[in-house]
Design a protein around this motif. Structure first.
Motif, PDB file in Angstrom:
ATOM      1  N   LEU A   1      32.755 -35.531 -92.156  1.00 56.38           N
ATOM      2  CA  LEU A   1      32.790 -34.523 -93.383  1.00 56.38           C
ATOM      3  C   LEU A   1      33.820 -33.587 -92.722  1.00 56.38           C
ATOM      4  O   LEU A   1      34.631 -32.869 -93.576  1.00 56.38           O
ATOM      5  CB  LEU A   1      31.713 -34.082 -93.717  1.00 56.38           C
ATOM      6  N   VAL A   2      33.649 -32.838 -91.726  1.00 50.73           N
ATOM      7  CA  VAL A   2      34.660 -32.010 -90.981  1.00 50.73           C
ATOM      8  C   VAL A   2      36.011 -32.283 -91.024  1.00 50.73           C
ATOM      9  O   VAL A   2      36.910 -31.585 -91.378  1.00 50.73           O
ATOM     10  CB  VAL A   2      34.226 -31.326 -89.745  1.00 50.73           C
TER      11      VAL A   2
ATOM     12  N   TYR B   1      37.303 -32.240 -94.576  1.00 57.01           N
ATOM     13  CA  TYR B   1      37.422 -30.646 -94.680  1.00 57.01           C
ATOM     14  C   TYR B   1      38.847 -30.247 -94.355  1.00 57.01           C
ATOM     15  O   TYR B   1      39.531 -29.549 -94.848  1.00 57.01           O
ATOM     16  CB  TYR B   1      36.377 -30.013 -94.311  1.00 57.01           C
ATOM     17  N   GLU B   2      39.047 -30.639 -93.077  1.00 56.16           N
ATOM     18  CA  GLU B   2      40.242 -30.058 -92.379  1.00 56.16           C
ATOM     19  C   GLU B   2      41.436 -31.068 -92.829  1.00 56.16           C
ATOM     20  O   GLU B   2      42.762 -30.520 -92.312  1.00 56.16           O
ATOM     21  CB  GLU B   2      39.921 -30.340 -91.050  1.00 56.16           C
TER      22      GLU B   2
ATOM     23  N   LYS C   1      43.936 -33.517 -99.372  1.00 53.69           N
ATOM     24  CA  LYS C   1      42.738 -34.404 -99.482  1.00 53.69           C
ATOM     25  C   LYS C   1      43.367 -35.851-100.062  1.00 53.69           C
ATOM     26  O   LYS C   1      44.092 -36.025-100.981  1.00 53.69           O
ATOM     27  CB  LYS C   1      41.932 -33.654-100.432  1.00 53.69           C
TER      28      LYS C   1
END
Length: 114
Positions: free
Chosen positions: A42-43, A46-47, A51
């Motif tokens: 998930l990190v 996020y990074e 997307k």
């Protein structure tokens, strides 16, 4: 009124049991590394500067890469490598036998000439 109290007490016990089950499950996920792996994926999402169209595909791809190798998959991989080796050896032997056999057979042209 007593009935109401009992029911209320029963519900409290039910919530405590549910909390206890949730806590056990959380510890299980933590101990097995699932929480850590999910957090990392998930990190990474996020990074990600751009997307992806499908967040689910992103997760599946990264989880697949992070998952430990299944022992059965490794056994099958070794079996395939072994079979490939045997196959190559059989092809080589087949070529040698064809060459030997050709020495004992008259060429096709001579057969038609007879």
């Amino acid at each position: 009124m007593r009935g109401g109290r009992r029911r209320g007490g029963g519900e409290m016990a039910h919530y405590k049991a549910a909390d206890s089950k949730r806590e056990q499950f959380r510890r299980y996920l933590e101990k097995s590394g699932v929480l850590d792996t999910l957090t990392k994926v998930l990190v990474a999402l996020y990074e990600e500067p751009e997307k992806p169209n499908s967040a689910l595909d992103f997760l599946k791809h990264h989880l697949g890469a992070a998952a430990p190798e299944n022992p059965e998959v490794e056994v099958l991989r070794l079996e395939v490598a072994e079979m490939r080796e045997k196959y190559e050896a059989v092809l080589e032997e087949n070529e040698k036998l064809k060459t030997k056999l050709a020495q004992y057979e008259p060429p096709q042209d001579e057969k038609h000439g007879e």
